[in-house]
Design a protein around this motif. Structure first.
Motif, PDB file in Angstrom:
ATOM      1  N   PHE A  93      31.309  74.991  16.924  1.00  0.00           N
ATOM      2  CA  PHE A  93      30.632  75.457  16.526  1.00  0.00           C
ATOM      3  C   PHE A  93      28.795  75.295  15.737  1.00  0.00           C
ATOM      4  CE2 PHE A  93      34.978  76.721  15.829  1.00  0.00           C
ATOM      5  CZ  PHE A  93      34.615  78.590  16.399  1.00  0.00           C
ATOM      6  N   THR A  94      28.604  74.135  15.732  1.00  0.00           N
ATOM      7  CA  THR A  94      27.818  73.416  15.495  1.00  0.00           C
ATOM      8  C   THR A  94      27.001  72.782  16.513  1.00  0.00           C
ATOM      9  OG1 THR A  94      26.435  72.096  13.680  1.00  0.00           O
ATOM     10  CG2 THR A  94      28.503  72.047  14.604  1.00  0.00           C
ATOM     11  N   SER A  95      25.759  72.368  17.390  1.00  0.00           N
ATOM     12  CA  SER A  95      25.101  72.199  17.814  1.00  0.00           C
ATOM     13  C   SER A  95      25.188  71.167  17.788  1.00  0.00           C
ATOM     14  CB  SER A  95      23.910  73.164  18.616  1.00  0.00           C
ATOM     15  OG  SER A  95      22.898  72.568  17.066  1.00  0.00           O
ATOM     16  N   ASP A  96      24.259  69.766  18.796  1.00  0.00           N
ATOM     17  CA  ASP A  96      24.069  68.483  18.772  1.00  0.00           C
ATOM     18  C   ASP A  96      23.103  68.143  17.776  1.00  0.00           C
ATOM     19  OD1 ASP A  96      26.358  68.372  20.291  1.00  0.00           O
ATOM     20  OD2 ASP A  96      24.971  67.523  22.167  1.00  0.00           O
ATOM     21  N   ALA A  97      21.785  69.020  17.888  1.00  0.00           N
ATOM     22  CA  ALA A  97      20.926  68.711  16.713  1.00  0.00           C
ATOM     23  C   ALA A  97      21.048  69.191  15.700  1.00  0.00           C
ATOM     24  CB  ALA A  97      19.715  69.468  17.567  1.00  0.00           C
ATOM     25  N   ASP A  98      22.302  70.327  14.564  1.00  0.00           N
ATOM     26  CA  ASP A  98      22.353  70.512  13.868  1.00  0.00           C
ATOM     27  C   ASP A  98      23.522  69.380  13.358  1.00  0.00           C
ATOM     28  OD1 ASP A  98      20.497  72.578  14.341  1.00  0.00           O
ATOM     29  OD2 ASP A  98      22.390  74.042  14.521  1.00  0.00           O
ATOM     30  N   ARG A  99      24.241  68.699  13.848  1.00  0.00           N
ATOM     31  CA  ARG A  99      25.231  67.966  14.164  1.00  0.00           C
ATOM     32  C   ARG A  99      24.505  66.637  13.413  1.00  0.00           C
ATOM     33  NH1 ARG A  99      27.565  67.936  17.904  1.00  0.00           N
ATOM     34  NH2 ARG A  99      29.171  69.490  17.733  1.00  0.00           N
ATOM     35  N   ASP A 100      23.422  66.406  13.947  1.00  0.00           N
ATOM     36  CA  ASP A 100      22.807  64.962  13.570  1.00  0.00           C
ATOM     37  C   ASP A 100      21.982  65.221  12.214  1.00  0.00           C
ATOM     38  OD1 ASP A 100      24.063  63.636  15.967  1.00  0.00           O
ATOM     39  OD2 ASP A 100      21.874  63.887  17.346  1.00  0.00           O
ATOM     40  N   ALA A 101      21.423  65.973  12.112  1.00  0.00           N
ATOM     41  CA  ALA A 101      21.002  66.311  10.592  1.00  0.00           C
ATOM     42  C   ALA A 101      21.729  66.808   9.571  1.00  0.00           C
ATOM     43  CB  ALA A 101      19.761  67.936  10.703  1.00  0.00           C
ATOM     44  N   PHE A 102      23.022  67.851  10.358  1.00  0.00           N
ATOM     45  CA  PHE A 102      24.106  67.600   8.836  1.00  0.00           C
ATOM     46  C   PHE A 102      25.049  66.541   8.890  1.00  0.00           C
ATOM     47  CE2 PHE A 102      28.050  69.742   7.005  1.00  0.00           C
ATOM     48  CZ  PHE A 102      27.662  70.155   6.037  1.00  0.00           C
ATOM     49  N   SER A 103      24.886  65.120   9.711  1.00  0.00           N
ATOM     50  CA  SER A 103      25.174  64.005   8.991  1.00  0.00           C
ATOM     51  C   SER A 103      24.621  62.952   8.631  1.00  0.00           C
ATOM     52  CB  SER A 103      25.371  63.567  10.980  1.00  0.00           C
ATOM     53  OG  SER A 103      26.547  64.259  11.322  1.00  0.00           O
ATOM     54  N   ALA A 104      22.770  63.377   8.680  1.00  0.00           N
ATOM     55  CA  ALA A 104      22.199  62.511   8.276  1.00  0.00           C
ATOM     56  C   ALA A 104      22.184  62.702   6.770  1.00  0.00           C
ATOM     57  CB  ALA A 104      20.912  62.795   8.376  1.00  0.00           C
ATOM     58  N   GLU A 105      22.132  64.117   6.424  1.00  0.00           N
ATOM     59  CA  GLU A 105      22.552  64.653   4.778  1.00  0.00           C
ATOM     60  C   GLU A 105      23.334  64.412   4.524  1.00  0.00           C
ATOM     61  OE1 GLU A 105      19.951  66.090   3.322  1.00  0.00           O
ATOM     62  OE2 GLU A 105      18.288  65.958   4.921  1.00  0.00           O
ATOM     63  N   LEU A 106      25.130  64.579   4.866  1.00  0.00           N
ATOM     64  CA  LEU A 106      26.201  64.132   4.589  1.00  0.00           C
ATOM     65  C   LEU A 106      26.410  62.258   4.209  1.00  0.00           C
ATOM     66  CD1 LEU A 106      29.021  65.655   6.573  1.00  0.00           C
ATOM     67  CD2 LEU A 106      28.166  66.110   4.181  1.00  0.00           C
ATOM     68  N   THR A 107      25.303  61.600   5.010  1.00  0.00           N
ATOM     69  CA  THR A 107      25.565  59.790   4.829  1.00  0.00           C
ATOM     70  C   THR A 107      24.234  59.961   3.300  1.00  0.00           C
ATOM     71  OG1 THR A 107      25.561  59.816   6.605  1.00  0.00           O
ATOM     72  CG2 THR A 107      24.984  58.146   5.727  1.00  0.00           C
ATOM     73  N   LYS A 108      22.730  60.454   3.720  1.00  0.00           N
ATOM     74  CA  LYS A 108      22.420  60.494   1.769  1.00  0.00           C
ATOM     75  C   LYS A 108      22.700  60.770   1.063  1.00  0.00           C
ATOM     76  CE  LYS A 108      17.457  61.905   0.641  1.00  0.00           C
ATOM     77  NZ  LYS A 108      16.594  63.606   0.611  1.00  0.00           N
ATOM     78  N   ALA A 109      23.896  61.802   0.814  1.00  0.00           N
ATOM     79  CA  ALA A 109      23.946  62.226  -0.162  1.00  0.00           C
ATOM     80  C   ALA A 109      25.276  61.421  -1.106  1.00  0.00           C
ATOM     81  CB  ALA A 109      24.984  63.474   0.188  1.00  0.00           C
ATOM     82  N   GLU A 110      25.791  60.717   0.152  1.00  0.00           N
ATOM     83  CA  GLU A 110      26.863  59.450   0.535  1.00  0.00           C
ATOM     84  C   GLU A 110      25.892  58.677  -0.843  1.00  0.00           C
ATOM     85  OE1 GLU A 110      31.015  57.844   2.076  1.00  0.00           O
ATOM     86  OE2 GLU A 110      29.492  58.420   3.191  1.00  0.00           O
ATOM     87  N   ASP A 111      25.360  57.804  -0.059  1.00  0.00           N
ATOM     88  CA  ASP A 111      24.677  56.643  -1.003  1.00  0.00           C
ATOM     89  C   ASP A 111      24.240  57.025  -2.091  1.00  0.00           C
ATOM     90  OD1 ASP A 111      25.019  55.769   1.706  1.00  0.00           O
ATOM     91  OD2 ASP A 111      22.965  56.178   2.251  1.00  0.00           O
TER      92      ASP A 111
END
Length: 391
Positions: A201-219
């Motif tokens: 239910f998410t495209s590859d581009a949206d998945r990469d962008a969302f994963s980057a935001e998750l990593t940023k929030a974790e840091d």
């Protein structure tokens, strides 16, 4: 050794020459601690208050009326009496013997009239009355040398305890929001992966962008472990802006088959009711039944068209066949069809009585009595033995 005194308690009261009565409230609790809870000064005082009382009104008017009535008849031999009146009185006594007899008969037949007492009347009157009451005045008790803490110190410590409880609750809430943020980061990172629950239910581009935001929030989370509660709430809301659409598309895909089946079942039920030819629907006009059939055909065509469009879309795109739309159309179709099928049957026509029976019933009734002129019944003839008055 241990002092025998329980403490000194000073009651502050105004000085006066007259002795005052003071009531002291002492208490001994379950732990054996003695204390003076308070004191009151009792004073007797007189107060005036206005009350309403019910009083009888004296019957003065009735007494005056009785005296005036006794003086009304004139005395015998009064010089003011005219000869004409005397003659009139004589003539009336001579000419009306019948009236005297009637008066005597009335006097004999009527009972002796008793004097009626005047009816009692009452009124409400305001009366001032004086009554005694006890005035209670609270007095301040100042303890000294007594065990325990004073009231001021005790209140200060209780306020400090309430502040510590509030601080502890805030720390607990902050930890909970920090844990919510950390759990969301870890769960969404796993679920939006290619083989995860939300991977389709998410495209590859949206998945990469969302994963980057998750990593940023974790840091940021590990660098600001002592942040306030509001900071964790804001950071979680930022991530949900990207994650909530993915979760919504997944829920829509899971619930869509159930709503398709329910909507098709509604269409089939109403279509079958129209085609069944049941006697309970025989009174409904054909135009109304055709209206239900047309609505079912239209709903079925819409559902088939939207299903084909939805199947052609990839799952990471916004769906065109929404569960909310199917629910609304299902409700509209049911309301329209139920209103038509619930039409009551017309009442059967009333049976008319045949005219022949009505005429036979009229013939069986006895004839009415003959009436004389003026609408009155004819006088009955006297039978033998009856007496008749003859002038």
């Amino acid at each position: 050794g241990t002092p025998k005194e329980l403490g000194s308690f000073r009651i502050e009261a105004s000085t006066s020459e007259a002795p005052k009565k003071i009531q002291v409230r002492a208490k001994l609790n379950l732990h054996g601690v003695f204390s003076i809870e308070g004191a009151q000064m009792l004073e007797d005082e007189e107060v005036q208050e206005v009350v309403k009382e019910k009083r009888e009104i004296p019957a003065e008017g009735a007494a005056e009326g009785a005296e005036g009535g006794a003086e009304a008849p004139a005395a015998e031999g009064s010089p003011e009496a005219s000869p004409a009146s005397e003659k009139k009185a004589e003539g009336s006594t001579e000419d009306s013997p019948k009236s005297d007899k009637k008066a005597e008969g009335a006097a004999e037949g009527s009972p002796k009239s008793d004097k009626k007492e005047p009816e009692k009347r009452y009124e409400w009157v305001e009366v001032k009355k004086t009554r005694k009451r006890t005035k209670k005045t609270e007095l301040q008790v100042v303890p000294s040398g007594a065990p325990g803490l004073s009231a001021a110190v005790l209140q200060k410590l209780m306020d400090a305890e309430s502040a510590m409880q509030a601080e502890t609750q805030d720390i607990h809430d902050t930890d909970q929001k920090r844990n919510d943020l950390e759990a969301y980061i870890l769960n969404m990172r796993h679920k939006i992966s290619a083989g995860g629950e939300y991977g389709e239910f998410t495209s590859d581009a949206d998945r990469d962008a969302f994963s980057a935001e998750l990593t940023k929030a974790e840091d940021w989370l590990y660098d600001n472990f002592d942040a306030v509660k509001l900071a964790y709430v804001d950071k979680l809301d930022e991530l949900k802006v990207l994650g909530d659409p993915v979760v919504w598309r997944s829920k829509e895909a899971a619930q869509r088959p159930e709503w398709i089946q329910a909507f098709r079942g509604t269409i089939s039920n109403y279509r079958g009711a129209v085609m069944s030819g049941d006697d309970k629907y025989s009174h409904i006009a054909a135009e109304k039944m055709e209206k239900i059939t047309a609505a079912c055909t239209e709903a079925d065509a819409w559902l088939q068209d939207m299903r084909q469009k939805q199947e052609a879309l990839p799952k990471h795109e916004r769906p065109v066949l929404l569960c909310a739309d199917m629910e609304q159309r299902n409700r509209e179709l049911a309301a329209m069809a139920d209103a038509i099928l619930a039409e009551p049957k017309p009442a059967p026509p009333k049976e008319e009585k045949p005219e022949g029976k009505a005429e036979e019933k009229a013939a069986e009734e006895p004839p009415k009595e003959e009436q004389g002129e003026g609408g009155e019944k004819a006088a009955e003839t006297p039978q033998q033995g009856d007496s008749l008055d003859v002038d």
